[in-house]
Design an enzyme around this catalytic site. Sequence first.
Site, PDB file in Angstrom:
ATOM      1  N   TYR A  16      -2.823   2.948  -1.508  1.00 46.88           N
ATOM      2  CA  TYR A  16      -1.564   2.509  -2.118  1.00 46.88           C
ATOM      3  C   TYR A  16      -0.669   1.859  -1.063  1.00 46.88           C
ATOM      4  CZ  TYR A  16       2.990   2.928  -4.436  1.00 46.88           C
ATOM      5  OH  TYR A  16       4.219   2.681  -4.966  1.00 46.88           O
ATOM      6  N   LYS A  45       0.391  -2.129  -0.871  1.00 49.21           N
ATOM      7  CA  LYS A  45       1.789  -2.589  -0.873  1.00 49.21           C
ATOM      8  C   LYS A  45       2.136  -3.288   0.440  1.00 49.21           C
ATOM      9  CE  LYS A  45       4.072  -2.246  -4.069  1.00 49.21           C
ATOM     10  NZ  LYS A  45       4.065  -3.097  -5.283  1.00 49.21           N
TER      11      LYS A  45
END
Length: 320
Positions: A149, A153
Amino acid sequence: MKVLITGGAGFIGSHLADAYIARGDEVYVLDDLSTGSIENIAHLKSESRFHYTIDSVQNIPVLAELVDTCDVIFHMAAAVGVKLIVESPVRTIETNVRGTEAVLAAANKKKKRVLIASTSEVYGLSTEIPFREDGNLVLGATNKGRWSYACSKAIDEFLALAYWREKKLPTIVVRLFNTVGPRQTGQYGMVIPTLVKQALAGRPLTVYGTGKQTRCFGYVGDVVKALVSLMDQEGATGDLFNIGSSEEVSINDVAQRILALTSSQSEIVYVPYDEAYEHGFEDMPRRVPDTRKLQALIGFAPKTNLDTILKSVIDHYSRS
Ligand code: UDP
């Protein structure tokens, strides 16, 4: 102004839609309802300045038309929630990377100002507290799903900043720290809605690990004000900002406060991380933002303290 909000039926996106409607602007939401919910925007449907499209940001013709219609774009659509990320890493990576690629490419064709929502997860295991925007990102091993994650990002951030540097597309990147308030679901692991629901139902409160890990919880209303200000502020272009509260609190303390505020008789149970998420799961012991950069540019100071935030979430779940 016409404002496109991807992920506008999500928790933060729907509050952002409320803020622009309240300001008298026109709002266009694009959301595939994967983690968002139509209930979050149901109260806006009768508003003539509110429009929504249920589709993916990866549907390029639909996205292109909305980008063309609107003046500015908030890209809030993403796979979020540690539980979802650990359980569905492929979906997380593909949604976050491909979605942002699509939004930036479409925005670039029309040179529309775009804000990309990133996350404090990108600081990973860094111990340089408080986290500054120019600090190092310390990601864990690639065999630990959680870090996919942060990495997805971080790629979104690199891409947004590269579009500004290389193509003069006006981009802004924000790193949202733990944001809470009404409409946030506990379905994807977020601690406050999860513990509040447990307390209200008289079920045990699940505290993961020792509960000594700390977070700073920002109120969604304060965060949305910062997002709106940054979009208005020319000086934010091509730059990166932390948004969050500086009230640091342990998860044990959060659980105790929830028990007190709900007058619940529930007990607290400690769940090892391996059981809560996956074998070898790594948590960060502390996560605190340095918000001086945001403060200097827009005079941001979070106004809502944790007890007020908890009361708003308790109120939300008591009614639903
Ligand atoms: N957590 C917990 N009980 C839960 C859900 C989460 O103790 O039911 C912990 C989690 O391990 C983390 C903190 O609460 O240390 C915040 O978790 P959340 O998923 O809300 O956000 P994160 O900071 O991990 O992105």
